[in-house]
Write a protein that holds these residues in place. Structure first.
Motif, short mmCIF file in Angstrom:
data_model
loop_
_atom_site.label_atom_id
_atom_site.label_comp_id
_atom_site.label_asym_id
_atom_site.label_seq_id
_atom_site.Cartn_x
_atom_site.Cartn_y
_atom_site.Cartn_z
N MET A 1 0.85 -1.19 0.00
CA MET A 1 0.00 0.00 0.00
C MET A 1 0.88 1.24 0.00
N PRO A 2 0.61 2.21 -0.84
CA PRO A 2 1.45 3.40 -0.88
C PRO A 2 1.35 4.17 0.40
N LEU A 109 -7.05 7.73 8.11
CA LEU A 109 -5.69 7.25 8.34
C LEU A 109 -5.49 5.93 7.61
N VAL A 110 -4.36 5.82 6.91
CA VAL A 110 -4.06 4.58 6.21
C VAL A 110 -3.95 3.45 7.23
N PRO A 111 -4.59 2.31 6.99
CA PRO A 111 -4.50 1.19 7.94
C PRO A 111 -3.05 0.79 8.18
N GLY A 112 -2.71 0.60 9.45
CA GLY A 112 -1.37 0.18 9.82
C GLY A 112 -0.37 1.30 9.95
N SER A 113 -0.82 2.56 9.83
CA SER A 113 0.10 3.68 9.97
C SER A 113 -0.68 4.89 10.45
N TYR A 114 0.03 6.02 10.57
CA TYR A 114 -0.61 7.27 10.97
C TYR A 114 -0.67 8.26 9.81
N ALA A 144 -12.67 0.17 15.31
CA ALA A 144 -12.12 0.42 13.98
C ALA A 144 -11.88 -0.91 13.29
N ARG A 145 -12.48 -1.06 12.08
CA ARG A 145 -12.24 -2.28 11.33
C ARG A 145 -10.83 -2.31 10.78
N ASP A 146 -10.30 -1.13 10.45
CA ASP A 146 -8.94 -1.01 9.95
C ASP A 146 -8.04 -0.39 11.01
N ALA A 147 -8.12 -0.86 12.23
CA ALA A 147 -7.32 -0.30 13.33
C ALA A 147 -5.84 -0.52 13.05
N ASP A 148 -5.00 0.33 13.65
CA ASP A 148 -3.56 0.21 13.46
C ASP A 148 -3.10 -1.17 13.86
N ALA A 149 -2.19 -1.75 13.08
CA ALA A 149 -1.72 -3.10 13.36
C ALA A 149 -1.02 -3.12 14.71
N GLY A 150 -1.41 -4.08 15.54
CA GLY A 150 -0.79 -4.23 16.85
C GLY A 150 -1.35 -3.29 17.89
#
Length: 243
Positions: A1-2, A109-114, A144-150
């Motif tokens: 993902m960009p 916010l992009v999933p897995g980042s800020y 959040a369905r796309d919550a930050d990883a971890g």
């Protein structure tokens, strides 16, 4: 993902100017006015992205730039950025969940980042929503369905709400009752089932099978085993004596 989804072209509908206008609409809304740190968080990540520094948006840089943490602070012990990111995602979901804002440029916010992602309303309508929320539920934390990883996602907590309790189907009740009755009958039968009598059973039989009082003499007596003294008027049979 960009890392960044932004078309910074003056001829494009998705321009930096339009993104900043949408940012002002967000932070002026009542959903964000009650949270200063969500406003500062969102402003920081959007400004960094529009300034071409999206790759510098990290947990530590946000902690330093937004929340005033020391450069050497421990991100494993201080979760201020993670907690604020969950809150920001929730508020963005609440804002765009309102029917009045469905046609606006979307910031998420992009999933897995800020890093923020910017999409046009037409793109948002044709894609699954990142966060789904019922309109008007401004005070209800969402997951959040796309919550930050971890990261720990915010669990739904609705004041005064109770979770439904599943009750057994009415058709199963006769079978359950019959099963309990069978188990109880088996236990009773096993307890009273006749067993072969051994020497110990025969030894205690005179005492255990006597319905009246029993006299037990322990030790040796010079004149033989004692007998129970009966009152003159007592006509009951003599007590059994165990030698």
């Amino acid at each position: 993902m960009p890392k960044m989804e932004l078309v910074d072209d003056p001829t494009s509908e998705l321009s930096a100017e339009r993104i900043r206008e949408q940012l002002e609409l967000l932070v002026q809304d009542h959903v964000f006015r009650s949270s200063k740190r969500s406003v500062e968080f969102l402003r920081y990540v959007v400004d960094q992205t529009l300034n071409g520094a999206a790759d510098q948006i990290k947990e530590r840089s946000i902690g330093i730039g937004v929340f005033g943490r020391e450069p050497s602070y421990d991100t494993n012990l201080d979760h201020v950025v993670r907690t604020a990111a969950i809150e920001l995602r929730k508020r963005l979901a609440i804002y765009y969940g309102d029917e009045r804002h469905r046609s606006e440029l979307r910031i998420a916010l992009v999933p897995g980042s800020y890093i923020p992602r910017f999409t046009l309303p037409a793109q948002t309508a044709s894609e699954p929503a990142e966060l789904e929320i019922a309109p008007g539920a401004a005070n209800v934390p969402m997951r959040a369905r796309d919550a930050d990883a971890g990261f720990e996602a915010a669990a739904p907590e609705i004041a005064g709400a109770t979770l439904p309790v599943r009750k057994p189907r009415a058709g199963l009740r006769p079978y359950l009752s019959a099963s309990f009755a069978a188990v109880a009958a088996f236990c009773i039968l096993a307890y009273f089932w006749p067993r072969p009598r051994n020497a110990e059973d025969l030894f205690w039989a005179p005492i255990l099978e006597t319905s009246g009082p029993v006299l037990v003499a322990v030790g040796e007596a010079a004149n033989g085993p004692p007998t129970a003294s009966a009152a003159p008027q007592d006509t009951s049979p003599s007590l059994p004596v165990l030698h």
